[in-house]
Design an enzyme around this catalytic site. Structure first.
Site: not given
Ligand code: SAH
Length: 215
Positions: A62-63
């Site tokens: 994920s970011q």
């Protein structure tokens, strides 16, 4: 492991703050956990950018700012027992492990669990227990949990996860169709029931049934 330089770390933390990650405990956990070792292969050079990146088994790390916002929304206390559904690279679990007493994390791909375990071992993180399992059923043998974080999107909140949340507990998860924009929601459980609030639009890989082909 050498880790990022001071300037890269400053930029990484600046990007987190500018996207709303303001909780000092979350920021110091994210400063302490090097994202580099969780990103392998051709994308390794981009580990300190605030962007999601491909990992093995067709999944994504994920970011970082989304990791930060979800962690912040969980309001973890040092004594908490946390369940993460969707180990992926193991990065989010490492951040949770800095803030909680114990982290259980499950992924449907055995390979991801194995590779994440190697990185935690190298980092000396000893309070994470990872298993290959279909996390839509939670982890009944370790339930109930103070906090639950789901990092893959379901169309609806899985019932077993609601049941495995302690009264006083918090769950954060993306909900919505897998090919559309989803909504990150927070569920609080108290003596009277479950209370939902919507946090922000997000985009996650889908929560799938059963185990991956490699495991
Ligand atoms: N938290 C991860 C990112 C996860 S990507 C990180 O920090 O890198 C979402 C992960 O959820 C994928 O690895 C996928 O295999 C896993 N997943 C999808 N459906 C699942 C299910 N039913 N049970 C367990 N894991 C699942």
């Amino acid at each position: 492991m050498s880790g990022p330089g001071a300037e890269t770390t400053m930029q990484f933390l600046y990007a987190l703050r500018s996207r709303g990650v303001t909780d000092p405990r979350v920021l110091s956990a994210m400063e302490a956990v090097d994202r580099g070792p969780f990103v392998r292969g051709v994308f390794a050079g981009r580990a300190y950018e605030d962007t999601p990146l491909p990992i093995a088994c067709g999944q994504t790390i994920s970011q970082p700012s989304v990791v930060g916002l979800m962690t912040q929304a969980l309001q973890i206390s040092p004594r908490d027992k946390v369940l993460e559904v969707g180990t992926g690279s193991g990065y989010q679990a490492a951040i949770l492990a800095k803030l909680a007493r114990r982290v259980y994390t499950v992924d449907r791909h055995a390979r991801l669990v194995r590779e994440a375990q190697q990185v935690w071992d190298e980092m000396g993180l000893t309070n994470i227990t990872a298993m290959t399992a279909d996390g839509s059923y939670g982890l009944p043998e370790q339930a109930p949990f103070d906090r639950i974080l789901v990092t893959a999107a379901a169309e609806d909140t899985p019932g077993p996860l609601l049941a495995q949340l302690k009264p006083g507990g918090i769950m954060v998860l993306p909900v919505g169709q897998s090919d559309a924009v989803q909504t990150l929601i927070r569920v609080r459980r108290d003596e009277t029931g479950y209370h939902y609030d919507e946090l922000r639009p997000v985009r996650f890989v889908p929560l799938l049934e059963g185990l991956g082909k490699d495991g």
